[in-house]
Scaffold this motif. Structure first.
Motif, PDB file in Angstrom:
ATOM      1  N   ALA A  98       0.837  -1.208   0.000  1.00  0.00           N
ATOM      2  CA  ALA A  98       0.000   0.000   0.000  1.00  0.00           C
ATOM      3  C   ALA A  98       0.868   1.254   0.000  1.00  0.00           C
ATOM      4  CB  ALA A  98      -0.932   0.004   1.209  1.00  0.00           C
ATOM      5  N   LEU A  99       1.968   1.217   0.742  1.00  0.00           N
ATOM      6  CA  LEU A  99       2.897   2.350   0.777  1.00  0.00           C
ATOM      7  C   LEU A  99       3.504   2.578  -0.596  1.00  0.00           C
ATOM      8  CD1 LEU A  99       4.459   4.450   2.521  1.00  0.00           C
ATOM      9  CD2 LEU A  99       6.177   2.655   2.869  1.00  0.00           C
ATOM     10  N   LEU A 100       3.962   1.517  -1.234  1.00  0.00           N
ATOM     11  CA  LEU A 100       4.567   1.641  -2.565  1.00  0.00           C
ATOM     12  C   LEU A 100       3.552   2.096  -3.604  1.00  0.00           C
ATOM     13  CD1 LEU A 100       6.919  -1.471  -2.566  1.00  0.00           C
ATOM     14  CD2 LEU A 100       7.556   0.938  -2.336  1.00  0.00           C
ATOM     15  N   LYS A 101       2.304   1.637  -3.479  1.00  0.00           N
ATOM     16  CA  LYS A 101       1.268   2.083  -4.409  1.00  0.00           C
ATOM     17  C   LYS A 101       1.024   3.578  -4.277  1.00  0.00           C
ATOM     18  CE  LYS A 101      -3.558   1.480  -5.799  1.00  0.00           C
ATOM     19  NZ  LYS A 101      -3.633   2.893  -6.170  1.00  0.00           N
ATOM     20  N   ALA A 102       0.919   4.057  -3.033  1.00  0.00           N
ATOM     21  CA  ALA A 102       0.701   5.492  -2.821  1.00  0.00           C
ATOM     22  C   ALA A 102       1.875   6.298  -3.378  1.00  0.00           C
ATOM     23  CB  ALA A 102       0.497   5.785  -1.339  1.00  0.00           C
ATOM     24  N   PHE A 103       3.080   5.820  -3.142  1.00  0.00           N
ATOM     25  CA  PHE A 103       4.279   6.488  -3.645  1.00  0.00           C
ATOM     26  C   PHE A 103       4.276   6.506  -5.170  1.00  0.00           C
ATOM     27  CE2 PHE A 103       9.119   6.064  -4.248  1.00  0.00           C
ATOM     28  CZ  PHE A 103       9.311   7.433  -4.265  1.00  0.00           C
ATOM     29  N   ARG A 104       4.001   5.357  -5.784  1.00  0.00           N
ATOM     30  CA  ARG A 104       3.975   5.269  -7.251  1.00  0.00           C
ATOM     31  C   ARG A 104       2.891   6.189  -7.826  1.00  0.00           C
ATOM     32  NH1 ARG A 104       6.203   1.313 -10.356  1.00  0.00           N
ATOM     33  NH2 ARG A 104       6.374  -0.054  -8.552  1.00  0.00           N
ATOM     34  N   ASP A 105       1.706   6.188  -7.219  1.00  0.00           N
ATOM     35  CA  ASP A 105       0.614   7.043  -7.690  1.00  0.00           C
ATOM     36  C   ASP A 105       0.996   8.514  -7.602  1.00  0.00           C
ATOM     37  OD1 ASP A 105      -0.863   4.747  -8.148  1.00  0.00           O
ATOM     38  OD2 ASP A 105      -2.183   5.025  -6.401  1.00  0.00           O
ATOM     39  N   TYR A 106       1.663   8.888  -6.507  1.00  0.00           N
ATOM     40  CA  TYR A 106       2.078  10.270  -6.343  1.00  0.00           C
ATOM     41  C   TYR A 106       3.101  10.656  -7.411  1.00  0.00           C
ATOM     42  CZ  TYR A 106       3.513  14.668  -4.374  1.00  0.00           C
ATOM     43  OH  TYR A 106       3.781  16.000  -4.218  1.00  0.00           O
ATOM     44  N   LEU A 107       4.075   9.799  -7.627  1.00  0.00           N
ATOM     45  CA  LEU A 107       5.084  10.080  -8.655  1.00  0.00           C
ATOM     46  C   LEU A 107       4.445  10.192 -10.030  1.00  0.00           C
ATOM     47  CD1 LEU A 107       8.028   7.739  -7.570  1.00  0.00           C
ATOM     48  CD2 LEU A 107       7.845  10.208  -7.235  1.00  0.00           C
ATOM     49  N   ASN A 108       3.559   9.269 -10.356  1.00  0.00           N
ATOM     50  CA  ASN A 108       2.889   9.308 -11.664  1.00  0.00           C
ATOM     51  C   ASN A 108       2.070  10.583 -11.823  1.00  0.00           C
ATOM     52  OD1 ASN A 108       3.955   6.839 -12.459  1.00  0.00           O
ATOM     53  ND2 ASN A 108       2.170   5.671 -11.781  1.00  0.00           N
ATOM     54  N   ALA A 109       1.370  10.992 -10.788  1.00  0.00           N
ATOM     55  CA  ALA A 109       0.540  12.200 -10.860  1.00  0.00           C
ATOM     56  C   ALA A 109       1.382  13.456 -11.061  1.00  0.00           C
ATOM     57  CB  ALA A 109      -0.304  12.329  -9.594  1.00  0.00           C
ATOM     58  N   ASN A 110       2.657  13.389 -10.691  1.00  0.00           N
ATOM     59  CA  ASN A 110       3.540  14.546 -10.793  1.00  0.00           C
ATOM     60  C   ASN A 110       4.628  14.371 -11.858  1.00  0.00           C
ATOM     61  OD1 ASN A 110       2.883  16.593  -8.534  1.00  0.00           O
ATOM     62  ND2 ASN A 110       2.653  14.573  -7.586  1.00  0.00           N
ATOM     63  N   ASN A 111       4.440  13.377 -12.735  1.00  0.00           N
ATOM     64  CA  ASN A 111       5.420  13.097 -13.807  1.00  0.00           C
ATOM     65  C   ASN A 111       6.832  12.973 -13.256  1.00  0.00           C
ATOM     66  OD1 ASN A 111       3.558  13.015 -15.900  1.00  0.00           O
ATOM     67  ND2 ASN A 111       3.610  15.238 -16.155  1.00  0.00           N
ATOM     68  N   MET A 112       6.960  12.236 -12.167  1.00  0.00           N
ATOM     69  CA  MET A 112       8.258  12.014 -11.537  1.00  0.00           C
ATOM     70  C   MET A 112       8.603  10.532 -11.637  1.00  0.00           C
ATOM     71  SD  MET A 112       7.545  14.374  -8.193  1.00  0.00           S
ATOM     72  CE  MET A 112       9.199  14.413  -7.567  1.00  0.00           C
ATOM     73  N   LYS A 113       9.880  10.254 -11.498  1.00  0.00           N
ATOM     74  CA  LYS A 113      10.344   8.877 -11.571  1.00  0.00           C
ATOM     75  C   LYS A 113      11.151   8.535 -10.320  1.00  0.00           C
ATOM     76  CE  LYS A 113      10.659   8.777 -16.613  1.00  0.00           C
ATOM     77  NZ  LYS A 113       9.353   8.274 -16.810  1.00  0.00           N
ATOM     78  N   ALA A 114      11.305   7.249 -10.071  1.00  0.00           N
ATOM     79  CA  ALA A 114      12.120   6.771  -8.960  1.00  0.00           C
ATOM     80  C   ALA A 114      12.992   5.635  -9.463  1.00  0.00           C
ATOM     81  CB  ALA A 114      11.231   6.289  -7.814  1.00  0.00           C
ATOM     82  N   ASP A 115      14.077   5.408  -8.789  1.00  0.00           N
ATOM     83  CA  ASP A 115      14.919   4.246  -9.055  1.00  0.00           C
ATOM     84  C   ASP A 115      14.303   3.086  -8.280  1.00  0.00           C
ATOM     85  OD1 ASP A 115      16.808   2.224  -9.037  1.00  0.00           O
ATOM     86  OD2 ASP A 115      18.516   3.601  -8.875  1.00  0.00           O
ATOM     87  N   TRP A 116      13.470   2.308  -8.934  1.00  0.00           N
ATOM     88  CA  TRP A 116      12.704   1.273  -8.244  1.00  0.00           C
ATOM     89  C   TRP A 116      13.588   0.158  -7.705  1.00  0.00           C
ATOM     90  CZ3 TRP A 116       8.340   2.343  -6.205  1.00  0.00           C
ATOM     91  CH2 TRP A 116       7.592   3.412  -6.724  1.00  0.00           C
TER      92      TRP A 116
END
Length: 150
Positions: free
Chosen positions: A70-88
């Motif tokens: 759930a934490l990773l989903k929220a993080f991924r959703d936030y990044l996607n909503a802001n056109n940001m990326k992470a080193d998964w």
């Protein structure tokens, strides 16, 4: 002055050309403020009680109770909503404690909400609060708002 603070240690610093210092502080343990001292310094001083937060010194305590998906989903959703990326690969390799605390630190929330994250009694609660705050931020963004990581 909040009732709970966090002690840390300086892990890096550098001087800037305009004579400022950039300091990296790594949190060590939370503390309850028992009393603010009457001092003439340019900074506030308190009598700190670390006893209520002795568990902060135990690495990854309660990590198994955190709903990491759930934490990773929220993080991924936030990044996607802001056109940001992470080193998964790095995210996946991070311990749950590091992930929760780092995301809490970077979260773009006002001081009151950051304080709520700090005061969460355990890692699971902190993660749950972080997910809830992120979901609320995403809902606000859906209404046209934009937020940024600090």
């Amino acid at each position: 002055l909040a009732e709970v603070g966090c002690a840390g240690r300086i892990t890096a610093y550098s001087e800037t050309p305009d004579n400022r210092l950039l300091v990296t502080l790594t949190g060590v343990s939370r503390f309850a403020i028992r009393e603010e001292l009457d001092v003439d310094t340019l900074y506030r001083q308190v009598v700190a009680d670390f006893h209520p937060y002795a568990v902060d010194l135990v690495s990854d305590l309660g990590a198994g109770d955190v709903n990491r998906p759930a934490l990773l989903k929220a993080f991924r959703d936030y990044l996607n909503a802001n056109n940001m990326k992470a080193d998964w690969d790095q995210v996946d390799a991070a311990s749950t404690e590091v992930l929760v605390n780092t995301l809490s630190l970077l979260a773009p929330y006002p001081p009151e909400e950051k304080q709520a994250l700090l005061e969460a009694p355990d890692l699971k609660t902190r993660a749950d609060v972080l997910v809830a705050l992120t979901e609320m931020a995403l809902n606000r963004m859906g209404a046209g708002g934009k937020t940024r990581l600090q």
